[in-house]
Design an enzyme around this catalytic site. Sequence first.
Site, PDB file in Angstrom:
ATOM      1  CD  GLU A 177      10.463  -7.480   5.902  1.00  0.00           C
ATOM      2  OE1 GLU A 177      10.883  -8.512   6.487  1.00  0.00           O
ATOM      3  OE2 GLU A 177       9.949  -6.531   6.506  1.00  0.00           O
ATOM      4  CG  ASN A 227       8.389  -1.740   0.145  1.00  0.00           C
ATOM      5  OD1 ASN A 227       7.842  -1.892   1.239  1.00  0.00           O
ATOM      6  ND2 ASN A 227       8.929  -0.578  -0.228  1.00  0.00           N
ATOM      7  CE1 TYR A 241       8.521   5.156   2.919  1.00  0.00           C
ATOM      8  CE2 TYR A 241       7.132   7.111   3.092  1.00  0.00           C
ATOM      9  CZ  TYR A 241       7.517   5.862   3.558  1.00  0.00           C
ATOM     10  OH  TYR A 241       6.906   5.316   4.657  1.00  0.00           O
ATOM     11  N   PRO A 278       0.793  -1.227   0.000  1.00  0.00           N
ATOM     12  CG  PRO A 278      -0.071  -1.069   2.149  1.00  0.00           C
ATOM     13  CD  PRO A 278       0.564  -2.050   1.199  1.00  0.00           C
ATOM     14  CG  ASN A 279      -0.243   4.321   1.328  1.00  0.00           C
ATOM     15  OD1 ASN A 279      -1.204   4.907   0.838  1.00  0.00           O
ATOM     16  ND2 ASN A 279      -0.299   3.720   2.506  1.00  0.00           N
ATOM     17  NE  ARG A 294       3.763   6.779   1.680  1.00  0.00           N
ATOM     18  CZ  ARG A 294       4.112   5.561   2.076  1.00  0.00           C
ATOM     19  NH1 ARG A 294       4.717   4.735   1.240  1.00  0.00           N
ATOM     20  NH2 ARG A 294       3.846   5.153   3.287  1.00  0.00           N
ATOM     21  CG  HIS A 321      11.001  -2.153   4.760  1.00  0.00           C
ATOM     22  ND1 HIS A 321       9.627  -2.036   4.764  1.00  0.00           N
ATOM     23  CD2 HIS A 321      11.280  -3.336   5.351  1.00  0.00           C
ATOM     24  CE1 HIS A 321       9.108  -3.099   5.351  1.00  0.00           C
ATOM     25  NE2 HIS A 321      10.080  -3.909   5.717  1.00  0.00           N
ATOM     26  CB  ALA A 325       1.573   0.105   6.430  1.00  0.00           C
ATOM     27  NE  ARG A 370       9.834   6.416   8.486  1.00  0.00           N
ATOM     28  CZ  ARG A 370       8.906   6.137   7.565  1.00  0.00           C
ATOM     29  NH1 ARG A 370       9.121   5.157   6.687  1.00  0.00           N
ATOM     30  NH2 ARG A 370       7.783   6.824   7.523  1.00  0.00           N
TER      31      ARG A 370
HETATM   32  C1  DHK Z   1       7.040   1.746   3.128  1.00  0.00           C
HETATM   33  C2  DHK Z   1       5.891   2.058   3.781  1.00  0.00           C
HETATM   34  O1  DHK Z   1       4.789   2.350   3.105  1.00  0.00           O
HETATM   35  C3  DHK Z   1       5.829   2.111   5.250  1.00  0.00           C
HETATM   36  O2  DHK Z   1       4.549   1.766   5.752  1.00  0.00           O
HETATM   37  C4  DHK Z   1       6.889   1.282   5.910  1.00  0.00           C
HETATM   38  C5  DHK Z   1       8.224   1.254   3.839  1.00  0.00           C
HETATM   39  C6  DHK Z   1       8.248   1.578   5.302  1.00  0.00           C
HETATM   40  C7  DHK Z   1       9.507   1.605   3.096  1.00  0.00           C
HETATM   41  O3  DHK Z   1      10.399   2.230   3.679  1.00  0.00           O
HETATM   42  O4  DHK Z   1       9.634   1.235   1.928  1.00  0.00           O
HETATM   43  O5  DHK Z   1       6.899   1.525   7.292  1.00  0.00           O
END
Ligand code: DHK
Length: 146
Positions: free
Chosen positions: A99, A75, A24, A11-12, A19, A101, A78, A108
Amino acid sequence: MARTVFVLNGPNLNALGIREPGIYGGATLGDIEKDCNDLAGSLGFKVDFRQSNHEGVLVDWLQEAGEKAAGVAINPGAYGHTSIALHDAIRSIDIPVVELHLSNVHAREAFRHTSMISPVAAGVIIGFGPGSYTLALRALAQILEN
Ligand code: DHK
């Protein structure tokens, strides 16, 4: 024939680039997909790159990967911090799952310090921005070589 590796995004992550760029970075998910495709050939992979905001869709894709892919880089966004369903899906398939990130989640908020999927992942790559994706592909190549 090149082995297929799934690169799954939770998600996101479709909003990368707009974002919270301070966390990021400015690269879009399309930029990252291109990085993965650029590297994949030299690793002998074909990349199947996907993103969903929906937990169950990610479960479906992990199950699909178990049937047709050599490995997965994920990835989980959340959902990595919360999802027993992703944990169960990963442990039910017989291929390596790395996995990853983008951000250093350990630097964080405390709620980002736990992962439901790390215990069932082959390994974890954290905090290298878009480089986390290419490192995850290199890690999969190394795992599959052995
Ligand atoms: C991406 C997200 O959307 C967060 O919810 C994670 C992760 C971290 C990233 O760093 O790629 O906490």
